[in-house]
Scaffold this motif. Structure first.
Motif, PDB file in Angstrom:
ATOM      1  N   PRO A 119       0.817  -1.227   0.000  1.00 48.89           N
ATOM      2  CA  PRO A 119       0.000   0.000   0.000  1.00 48.89           C
ATOM      3  C   PRO A 119       0.847   1.272   0.000  1.00 48.89           C
ATOM      4  CG  PRO A 119      -0.904  -1.584   1.528  1.00 48.89           C
ATOM      5  CD  PRO A 119       0.424  -2.131   1.102  1.00 48.89           C
ATOM      6  N   ALA A 120       1.997   1.240   0.692  1.00 45.13           N
ATOM      7  CA  ALA A 120       2.874   2.412   0.723  1.00 45.13           C
ATOM      8  C   ALA A 120       3.485   2.668  -0.654  1.00 45.13           C
ATOM      9  CB  ALA A 120       3.981   2.221   1.762  1.00 45.13           C
ATOM     10  N   ILE A 121       3.873   1.592  -1.342  1.00 45.46           N
ATOM     11  CA  ILE A 121       4.416   1.735  -2.696  1.00 45.46           C
ATOM     12  C   ILE A 121       3.354   2.319  -3.625  1.00 45.46           C
ATOM     13  CG2 ILE A 121       5.284   0.487  -4.707  1.00 45.46           C
ATOM     14  CD1 ILE A 121       6.571  -1.506  -2.804  1.00 45.46           C
ATOM     15  N   ALA A 122       2.145   1.749  -3.577  1.00 42.25           N
ATOM     16  CA  ALA A 122       1.072   2.211  -4.463  1.00 42.25           C
ATOM     17  C   ALA A 122       0.723   3.675  -4.193  1.00 42.25           C
ATOM     18  CB  ALA A 122      -0.159   1.331  -4.295  1.00 42.25           C
ATOM     19  N   SER A 123       0.650   4.047  -2.933  1.00 39.68           N
ATOM     20  CA  SER A 123       0.336   5.438  -2.588  1.00 39.68           C
ATOM     21  C   SER A 123       1.407   6.387  -3.117  1.00 39.68           C
ATOM     22  CB  SER A 123       0.213   5.573  -1.067  1.00 39.68           C
ATOM     23  OG  SER A 123       0.018   6.918  -0.698  1.00 39.68           O
ATOM     24  N   TYR A 124       2.668   5.979  -2.973  1.00 40.96           N
ATOM     25  CA  TYR A 124       3.772   6.817  -3.438  1.00 40.96           C
ATOM     26  C   TYR A 124       3.761   6.953  -4.952  1.00 40.96           C
ATOM     27  CZ  TYR A 124       8.500   8.520  -4.243  1.00 40.96           C
ATOM     28  OH  TYR A 124       9.584   9.255  -4.660  1.00 40.96           O
ATOM     29  N   VAL A 125       3.658   5.830  -5.643  1.00 45.04           N
ATOM     30  CA  VAL A 125       3.699   5.876  -7.110  1.00 45.04           C
ATOM     31  C   VAL A 125       2.478   6.609  -7.664  1.00 45.04           C
ATOM     32  CG1 VAL A 125       3.783   4.503  -9.216  1.00 45.04           C
ATOM     33  CG2 VAL A 125       5.131   3.816  -7.232  1.00 45.04           C
ATOM     34  N   ASP A 126       1.326   6.475  -7.014  1.00 47.79           N
ATOM     35  CA  ASP A 126       0.147   7.258  -7.419  1.00 47.79           C
ATOM     36  C   ASP A 126       0.465   8.756  -7.401  1.00 47.79           C
ATOM     37  OD1 ASP A 126      -1.494   5.071  -7.825  1.00 47.79           O
ATOM     38  OD2 ASP A 126      -2.528   5.234  -5.884  1.00 47.79           O
ATOM     39  N   ALA A 127       1.141   9.192  -6.350  1.00 49.31           N
ATOM     40  CA  ALA A 127       1.484  10.610  -6.218  1.00 49.31           C
ATOM     41  C   ALA A 127       2.511  11.031  -7.274  1.00 49.31           C
ATOM     42  CB  ALA A 127       2.030  10.891  -4.815  1.00 49.31           C
ATOM     43  N   VAL A 128       3.452  10.139  -7.576  1.00 52.14           N
ATOM     44  CA  VAL A 128       4.443  10.427  -8.619  1.00 52.14           C
ATOM     45  C   VAL A 128       3.754  10.571  -9.969  1.00 52.14           C
ATOM     46  CG1 VAL A 128       6.372   9.441  -9.927  1.00 52.14           C
ATOM     47  CG2 VAL A 128       6.385   9.358  -7.424  1.00 52.14           C
ATOM     48  N   ARG A 129       2.851   9.632 -10.289  1.00 56.25           N
ATOM     49  CA  ARG A 129       2.143   9.714 -11.566  1.00 56.25           C
ATOM     50  C   ARG A 129       1.308  10.986 -11.663  1.00 56.25           C
ATOM     51  NH1 ARG A 129       3.143   9.308 -15.979  1.00 56.25           N
ATOM     52  NH2 ARG A 129       3.365   7.060 -16.255  1.00 56.25           N
ATOM     53  N   LYS A 130       0.658  11.367 -10.586  1.00 57.32           N
ATOM     54  CA  LYS A 130      -0.150  12.588 -10.591  1.00 57.32           C
ATOM     55  C   LYS A 130       0.720  13.823 -10.810  1.00 57.32           C
ATOM     56  CE  LYS A 130      -3.496  15.196  -7.808  1.00 57.32           C
ATOM     57  NZ  LYS A 130      -4.234  15.248  -6.504  1.00 57.32           N
ATOM     58  N   ALA A 131       1.923  13.809 -10.234  1.00 57.43           N
ATOM     59  CA  ALA A 131       2.811  14.972 -10.345  1.00 57.43           C
ATOM     60  C   ALA A 131       3.400  15.113 -11.745  1.00 57.43           C
ATOM     61  CB  ALA A 131       3.931  14.865  -9.317  1.00 57.43           C
ATOM     62  N   TRP A 132       3.692  13.986 -12.382  1.00 59.47           N
ATOM     63  CA  TRP A 132       4.282  14.014 -13.726  1.00 59.47           C
ATOM     64  C   TRP A 132       3.436  13.133 -14.655  1.00 59.47           C
ATOM     65  CZ3 TRP A 132       7.322  13.497  -9.299  1.00 59.47           C
ATOM     66  CH2 TRP A 132       8.143  14.598  -9.006  1.00 59.47           C
ATOM     67  N   PRO A 133       2.245  13.594 -15.015  1.00 61.94           N
ATOM     68  CA  PRO A 133       1.291  12.747 -15.748  1.00 61.94           C
ATOM     69  C   PRO A 133       1.751  12.343 -17.143  1.00 61.94           C
ATOM     70  CG  PRO A 133       0.519  15.015 -15.664  1.00 61.94           C
ATOM     71  CD  PRO A 133       1.691  14.937 -14.742  1.00 61.94           C
ATOM     72  N   ASN A 134       2.633  13.123 -17.739  1.00 64.89           N
ATOM     73  CA  ASN A 134       3.053  12.841 -19.110  1.00 64.89           C
ATOM     74  C   ASN A 134       4.419  12.170 -19.216  1.00 64.89           C
ATOM     75  OD1 ASN A 134       0.684  14.113 -20.178  1.00 64.89           O
ATOM     76  ND2 ASN A 134       1.637  16.106 -19.770  1.00 64.89           N
ATOM     77  N   ALA A 135       5.034  11.886 -18.093  1.00 65.65           N
ATOM     78  CA  ALA A 135       6.370  11.290 -18.112  1.00 65.65           C
ATOM     79  C   ALA A 135       6.284   9.778 -18.290  1.00 65.65           C
ATOM     80  CB  ALA A 135       7.102  11.614 -16.816  1.00 65.65           C
TER      81      ALA A 135
END
Length: 267
Positions: free
Chosen positions: A157-173
């Motif tokens: 759950p910690a990994i998923a929460s973190y990566v969700d935030a990364v994807r939201k911050a850089w949606p086109n990367a």
């Protein structure tokens, strides 16, 4: 004419000590000018290039794609600022600007070794600063080694929460998740189940998973030649190998194409 002759006479008749003084002054002027230009450039780019902030600025962001790396001591390198570590090697090879957010002994849940806590913290706590500071065309998440002693029920759950935030911050990367492994071909207990869950989750955030064990990064090599005396952290040879293997894995999965546009990053 007389004034010119007087100047020539003065130059010819300077003492050695005077020549040294002149050279020293000129050197200080040149160095000061270069430092001022570098500081000005860093200010214009909106970020600092001091080692404590673990930033490696290779070329201006408006002239090259930018890679952003998240992780632990493997990503930070033995000096803590990424110099000589595999992210830097990959970026030089691909012609990317390289920015690194990594602290040794930390993870998705791990704030660092007891002796470092207070100066280190987990990935999620560092993320807001990186979001504010960096743009990114490709993002690598290479953390979790220091969390492998925790149960999947705690960690995932910690990994998923973190990566969700990364994807939201850089949606086109382009987003790359590297399965946490050490310099060994032997999978840790629960590795296969972890990778299966990570693959399933990665599809929901349009991320590519790279598994060093499945891709046989460390098969048929002298493992002792790849690490420092601690037997854990990659040395110069190890970092070079990791960079080489990662580039190969990225190419096989269609993340990069050598010689392609946008620094070889495939959209």
């Amino acid at each position: 004419m007389a004034e010119s002759n007087t100047l020539s006479y003065r130059l010819r008749n300077r003492s050695p000590l005077e020549y040294v003084a002149v050279v020293l002054v000129l050197t200080l002027v040149v160095c000061g000018t270069v430092l001022a230009l570098r500081q000005s450039a860093a200010a214009e780019n909106g970020r600092s290039t001091t080692p404590s902030e673990q930033v490696i600025a290779r070329i201006p962001p408006d002239t090259a794609p930018t890679a952003l790396w998240f992780g632990d001591s493997f990503t930070a390198g033995i000096n803590g600022i990424g110099l000589g570590a595999y992210p830097r090697i990959v970026c030089v090879r691909m012609g990317w600007e390289c920015n690194v957010d990594a602290q040794g002994s930390t993870g998705f849940l791990n704030d660092g070794a007891p002796e470092y806590q207070g100066t280190t913290t987990r990935l999620a706590n560092r993320l807001p600063t990186s979001i504010a500071r960096y743009r990114a065309d490709i993002v690598f998440v290479d953390g979790g080694r220091n969390d492998l002693h925790m149960s999947p029920a705690e960690l995932f759950p910690a990994i998923a929460s973190y990566v969700d935030a990364v994807r939201k911050a850089w949606p086109n990367a382009r987003l790359v998740l590297i399965v946490p492994t050490y310099v060994t071909p032997v999978p840790y207990e629960g590795h296969d189940g972890f990778v299966a869950a990570l693959d399933e989750y990665a599809a929901t955030v349009d991320a590519t998973v790279i598994d060093p064990v499945a891709d046989r990064w460390y098969d048929d090599v002298d493992l002792k030649s790849l690490t420092f005396e601690d037997g854990v952290h990659p040395n110069a040879v190890g970092n070079a190998l990791i960079a080489q293997k990662l580039l190969a894995s990225l190419a096989v999965r269609g993340v990069i194409r050598d010689g392609g546009p946008n620094g070889g990053i495939v959209r």
